[in-house]
Design an enzyme around this catalytic site. Structure first.
Site, PDB file in Angstrom:
ATOM      1  CG  LEU A   1      -2.059  -0.772   1.302  1.00 46.91           C
ATOM      2  CD1 LEU A   1      -3.034  -0.869   2.432  1.00 46.91           C
ATOM      3  CD2 LEU A   1      -3.089  -0.389   0.344  1.00 46.91           C
ATOM      4  CG  ASP A   2       0.958   4.102  -3.312  1.00 49.60           C
ATOM      5  OD1 ASP A   2       1.834   3.127  -3.556  1.00 49.60           O
ATOM      6  OD2 ASP A   2       0.160   4.521  -3.992  1.00 49.60           O
ATOM      7  N   PRO A   3       2.652   4.626   0.877  1.00 45.72           N
ATOM      8  CG  PRO A   3       4.709   5.557   1.063  1.00 45.72           C
ATOM      9  CD  PRO A   3       3.742   5.013   0.056  1.00 45.72           C
ATOM     10  CD  GLU A   4       1.488  10.216   3.136  1.00 44.15           C
ATOM     11  OE1 GLU A   4       0.416  10.423   3.867  1.00 44.15           O
ATOM     12  OE2 GLU A   4       2.675   9.934   3.340  1.00 44.15           O
ATOM     13  CB  VAL A   5      -2.919   3.868   0.762  1.00 44.84           C
ATOM     14  CG1 VAL A   5      -4.148   3.321   0.706  1.00 44.84           C
ATOM     15  CG2 VAL A   5      -2.727   4.844  -0.776  1.00 44.84           C
TER      16      VAL A   5
END
Length: 302
Positions: A39-43
């Site tokens: 998962l992308d860091p901000e997700v």
């Protein structure tokens, strides 16, 4: 006793999937920890984590469908296709630009099998290098087109138009390999405007729902590894998602040794082989284009 099973983690914003694995290794005092797709860091949201012998299931759980709650912003496009990249295009959205019904019609056209081009800031590999490696050096390369499947795409909030942009939220159920960031851009294109994904939360991965998820802080607040292990879904429970096949006792050793099954005719791509006592022995995958099966993962339960 080695921690074994699947943890449904509710990932915090600002952390990479690898960060989560690193912290869980410490919390569970084990090196055998692996995630089931980044998962992308901000997700935020559901990130199944495999521990112990369950790490052998990671590749199969990664391939399962996902569900997301996303916010779409129409009127600005970014280099990364999300809210954290440099703005590269802007077009003011006026109050008469489009209606909620127009948005819904666009969402309907993007439901089913659609073509996507992965964003430059992604881990998709081209010629052995990840796309973001090219992007960071300012290099361009032909990105591979891929067909993904959107099972469900519906608007969940009324569109709000302010400061020259329009924002609304959607519920997305999709197959593997789908980029929600790119889907946001595609929605904007069909409305005639630049767009990006301004917020994203994964609410389901496979059959793992966010209602069963636990945060890193909740785990850290527990005093012992044994208490944390209560949040693991046992291996035996996880593999129940796949069809079962029982083999006679005289074939058990053969199965435990990873022998190929050439004498079965099953429609299932994946299935678990059990012995006559109901103990799971191995997960098998059918060879492409055949009815044979070849062992992929050994799941011997001692």
């Amino acid at each position: 006793m080695e921690p074994t099973g699947v943890l449904i983690l509710d990932k915090d914003s600002g952390m990479t999937s690898h960060d989560c694995v690193f912290k869980l290794r410490k919390l569970f005092q084990t090196k055998k920890v692996g995630h089931t797709g980044t998962l992308d860091p901000e997700v935020t949201g559901v990130l199944p984590i495999c521990l112990g012998r369950a790490t052998k299931l990671s590749r199969f759980l990664t391939d399962e469908g996902k569900r997301y709650a996303a916010e779409i912003t129409i009127g600005t496009a970014t280099m990364t296709e999300d809210a954290h990249g440099e703005i590269v295009e802007t077009r003011e959205v006026g109050p008469e630009a489009f209606t909620a019904a127009d948005i819904d019609r666009v969402l309907e056209t993007l439901t089913g099998k659609i073509e996507q081009i992965p964003p430059y800031f992604s881990a998709v590999k081209v010629n052995g290098k990840k796309l973001y490696e090219y992007a960071r050096k300012g290099q361009t390369v032909e990105r591979p087109r891929r067909i993904v499947e959107i099972h469900r795409l519906v608007r969940t909030t009324e569109p709000v138009m302010e400061d020259g942009v329009c924002r609304f939220r959607v519920d997305v159920e999709c197959g593997k390999g789908t980029f929600i960031r790119t889907l946001a851009v595609q929605i904007g294109e069909r409305l005639g405007y630049p767009a990006h994904m301004s917020d994203l939360r994964r609410t389901r991965s496979g059959s793992f729902e966010e209602t069963a998820a636990v945060t890193l802080q909740q785990l850290a607040d527990l005093e012992t590894v044994e208490e944390r292990m209560n949040h693991l879904i046992p291996l035996e429970e996880v593999i129940k998602r796949w069809p079962a096949m029982t083999i006679p006792a005289n074939r058990e050793r053969y199965i435990r040794n990873g022998g190929r099954l050439n004498d079965v005719s099953l429609e299932f791509e994946l299935f678990t082989v059990y012995n006559e006592e109901g103990i799971p022995l191995a997960l098998y995958r059918r060879l492409d284009g055949t009815t044979d099966a070849t062992v992929e993962v050994m799941l011997t339960i001692d």
